[in-house]
Design a protein around this motif. Structure first.
Motif, PDB file in Angstrom:
ATOM      1  N   ASP A  37     -11.355  -2.264   0.241  1.00  0.00           N
ATOM      2  CA  ASP A  37     -11.457  -2.290   1.697  1.00  0.00           C
ATOM      3  C   ASP A  37     -10.085  -1.936   2.284  1.00  0.00           C
ATOM      4  OD1 ASP A  37     -11.930  -2.730   4.356  1.00  0.00           O
ATOM      5  OD2 ASP A  37     -12.400  -4.865   4.163  1.00  0.00           O
ATOM      6  N   THR A  38      -9.993  -0.790   2.941  1.00  0.00           N
ATOM      7  CA  THR A  38      -8.700  -0.331   3.463  1.00  0.00           C
ATOM      8  C   THR A  38      -8.173  -1.226   4.584  1.00  0.00           C
ATOM      9  OG1 THR A  38      -9.880   1.170   4.958  1.00  0.00           O
ATOM     10  CG2 THR A  38      -9.136   2.060   2.844  1.00  0.00           C
ATOM     11  N   LYS A  39      -9.053  -2.011   5.218  1.00  0.00           N
ATOM     12  CA  LYS A  39      -8.588  -2.922   6.267  1.00  0.00           C
ATOM     13  C   LYS A  39      -7.712  -4.032   5.697  1.00  0.00           C
ATOM     14  CE  LYS A  39     -12.717  -2.158   9.125  1.00  0.00           C
ATOM     15  NZ  LYS A  39     -13.911  -2.776   9.743  1.00  0.00           N
ATOM     16  N   ARG A  40      -7.836  -4.281   4.414  1.00  0.00           N
ATOM     17  CA  ARG A  40      -7.053  -5.336   3.771  1.00  0.00           C
ATOM     18  C   ARG A  40      -5.810  -4.792   3.068  1.00  0.00           C
ATOM     19  NH1 ARG A  40     -11.223  -8.407   0.038  1.00  0.00           N
ATOM     20  NH2 ARG A  40      -9.290  -9.537  -0.457  1.00  0.00           N
ATOM     21  N   ILE A  41      -5.544  -3.505   3.264  1.00  0.00           N
ATOM     22  CA  ILE A  41      -4.370  -2.870   2.654  1.00  0.00           C
ATOM     23  C   ILE A  41      -3.406  -2.452   3.762  1.00  0.00           C
ATOM     24  CG2 ILE A  41      -3.557  -0.998   1.166  1.00  0.00           C
ATOM     25  CD1 ILE A  41      -6.351  -0.794   0.010  1.00  0.00           C
ATOM     26  N   PRO A  42      -2.124  -2.770   3.666  1.00  0.00           N
ATOM     27  CA  PRO A  42      -1.163  -2.285   4.667  1.00  0.00           C
ATOM     28  C   PRO A  42      -1.162  -0.760   4.721  1.00  0.00           C
ATOM     29  CG  PRO A  42      -0.171  -3.991   3.297  1.00  0.00           C
ATOM     30  CD  PRO A  42      -1.482  -3.658   2.665  1.00  0.00           C
ATOM     31  N   ASP A  43      -1.050  -0.209   5.934  1.00  0.00           N
ATOM     32  CA  ASP A  43      -1.076   1.249   6.080  1.00  0.00           C
ATOM     33  C   ASP A  43      -0.014   1.937   5.229  1.00  0.00           C
ATOM     34  OD1 ASP A  43      -3.168   1.006   7.829  1.00  0.00           O
ATOM     35  OD2 ASP A  43      -1.961   1.188   9.650  1.00  0.00           O
ATOM     36  N   ALA A  44       1.137   1.305   5.108  1.00  0.00           N
ATOM     37  CA  ALA A  44       2.230   1.917   4.347  1.00  0.00           C
ATOM     38  C   ALA A  44       1.951   1.954   2.854  1.00  0.00           C
ATOM     39  CB  ALA A  44       3.533   1.162   4.599  1.00  0.00           C
ATOM     40  N   ASP A  45       0.959   1.164   2.367  1.00  0.00           N
ATOM     41  CA  ASP A  45       0.672   1.084   0.940  1.00  0.00           C
ATOM     42  C   ASP A  45      -0.610   1.800   0.543  1.00  0.00           C
ATOM     43  OD1 ASP A  45       2.929  -0.504   0.275  1.00  0.00           O
ATOM     44  OD2 ASP A  45       1.907  -2.271   1.069  1.00  0.00           O
ATOM     45  N   VAL A  46      -1.274   2.452   1.498  1.00  0.00           N
ATOM     46  CA  VAL A  46      -2.503   3.164   1.164  1.00  0.00           C
ATOM     47  C   VAL A  46      -2.188   4.371   0.284  1.00  0.00           C
ATOM     48  CG1 VAL A  46      -4.420   4.519   2.078  1.00  0.00           C
ATOM     49  CG2 VAL A  46      -3.758   2.390   3.196  1.00  0.00           C
ATOM     50  N   LEU A  47      -1.166   5.133   0.660  1.00  0.00           N
ATOM     51  CA  LEU A  47      -0.753   6.301  -0.122  1.00  0.00           C
ATOM     52  C   LEU A  47       0.256   5.892  -1.188  1.00  0.00           C
ATOM     53  CD1 LEU A  47      -0.311   8.945   2.719  1.00  0.00           C
ATOM     54  CD2 LEU A  47      -2.230   8.762   1.131  1.00  0.00           C
ATOM     55  N   GLY A  48       0.354   6.723  -2.201  1.00  0.00           N
ATOM     56  CA  GLY A  48       1.330   6.465  -3.257  1.00  0.00           C
ATOM     57  C   GLY A  48       0.674   5.900  -4.502  1.00  0.00           C
ATOM     58  N   VAL A  49       1.493   5.275  -5.340  1.00  0.00           N
ATOM     59  CA  VAL A  49       1.035   4.788  -6.634  1.00  0.00           C
ATOM     60  C   VAL A  49       0.775   3.293  -6.578  1.00  0.00           C
ATOM     61  CG1 VAL A  49       1.615   4.553  -9.079  1.00  0.00           C
ATOM     62  CG2 VAL A  49       2.317   6.591  -7.828  1.00  0.00           C
ATOM     63  N   THR A  50      -0.371   2.879  -7.112  1.00  0.00           N
ATOM     64  CA  THR A  50      -0.702   1.470  -7.228  1.00  0.00           C
ATOM     65  C   THR A  50      -1.355   1.228  -8.579  1.00  0.00           C
ATOM     66  OG1 THR A  50      -1.789  -0.399  -6.148  1.00  0.00           O
ATOM     67  CG2 THR A  50      -2.942   1.707  -6.120  1.00  0.00           C
ATOM     68  N   VAL A  51      -2.043   0.092  -8.733  1.00  0.00           N
ATOM     69  CA  VAL A  51      -2.589  -0.297 -10.034  1.00  0.00           C
ATOM     70  C   VAL A  51      -3.989  -0.870  -9.853  1.00  0.00           C
ATOM     71  CG1 VAL A  51      -2.322  -1.879 -11.992  1.00  0.00           C
ATOM     72  CG2 VAL A  51      -0.317  -0.754 -11.030  1.00  0.00           C
TER      73      VAL A  51
END
Length: 280
Positions: free
Chosen positions: A80-94
């Protein structure tokens, strides 16, 4: 020894759009008849700065488990993108794929996920508010990070020792056929190569330090010093004129006695290069 061994994970839709489901085909082997089901979970790490943004995408109970090799497909919804900070949507995650038996986690597989826009223009100048429909994800499926834990299964005999011997890697050493064994072997080789390089560097540094001490910095005999006057300057006036004359006569006599042999001839051509020094 683990009763259940993970043999392989195949991500069926990769790469995919950010909002698509995650679809995993999981293959594992069971060595004994189990009394309870296996619980599989998929977790999305929403931010590297805090675990409060982690999302459990889905969980699945698999059972009863027959002895032998088993395969199934695990589907999980996108985060759910509403629970992700906008700055952390793009880039590398796990994303973390885990499996537990009777509430005890015995295996965890971590994958890096790269989220980026489909066009170079948006990647070069991303908008402040992410456009989810134009973001694609790519799971780095060829480099999983597999961690195994020793747990108690159905019998007390399978429980790990309360005070095990000091062998921290014993319970997490993978079999050759288990999932992630090749990646762990490659990482071990890279770590050994790095350690060898560091050891060689320390040896060179130690040798250089030894040369510095030999040069009289420490441990060697101090270099001779000119006699200093009280004001700190070299006292030249204490040498008599007779002494200076005697030294001059001796130098002239030595020059006449040596003749041409006293001169050193450099056979190197002008502008020639000094021989190169090979590093050992």
């Amino acid at each position: 020894m683990s009763v259940v061994s993970l043999l392989g994970v195949n991500i069926l839709n990769n790469p995919a759009k950010f909002g698509d489901k995650y679809v995993f085909e999981i293959t594992f082997e069971c060595l004994e008849q189990l009394e309870k089901d296996l619980e599989w979970k998929l977790t999305y790490v929403g931010s590297a700065t805090s675990d409060q943004y982690d999302q459990e995408l889905d969980s699945l109970l698999v059972g009863p488990i027959p002895v032998g090799v088993n395969k199934f497909v695990f589907e999980a919804e996108a985060p759910d993108t509403k629970r992700i900070p906008d700055a952390d949507v793009l880039g590398v995650t796990v994303v973390l794929l885990t499996c537990s038996y009777d509430g005890r986690e015995f295996i965890r597989v971590g994958y890096y996920v790269n989220n980026e826009y489909e066009t170079e223009e948006l990647n070069a100048d991303p908008p402040a508010k992410p456009i989810i429909e134009k973001i694609r994800r790519n799971v780095l499926a060829d480099k999983p990070r597999v961690t195994r834990f020793a747990i108690k299964w159905d019998s007390e005999a399978s429980a790990p020792a309360e005070f095990p011997p000091e062998q921290p890697e014993a319970d997490v050493q993978p079999d050759d056929e288990e999932y992630g064994a090749e990646e762990l072997a490659e990482e071990a080789e890279e770590e050994d190569a790095t350690a060898t390089g560091e050891a060689n560097g320390e040896a060179v540094a130690a040798a250089a330090g030894g040369d510095a001490e030999m040069g009289g910095v420490e441990g060697g005999e101090p270099a001779e010093e000119d006699e200093m006057s009280e004001d700190g300057s070299v006292d030249l006036e204490n040498e008599s004129e007779d002494d200076l004359e005697e030294e001059g006569e001796e130098e002239v006599a030595e020059g006449e006695a040596g003749g041409d042999d006293a001169m050193e001839v450099d056979d190197k051509p002008a502008g020639g290069k000094a021989p190169e020094v090979m590093a050992h």
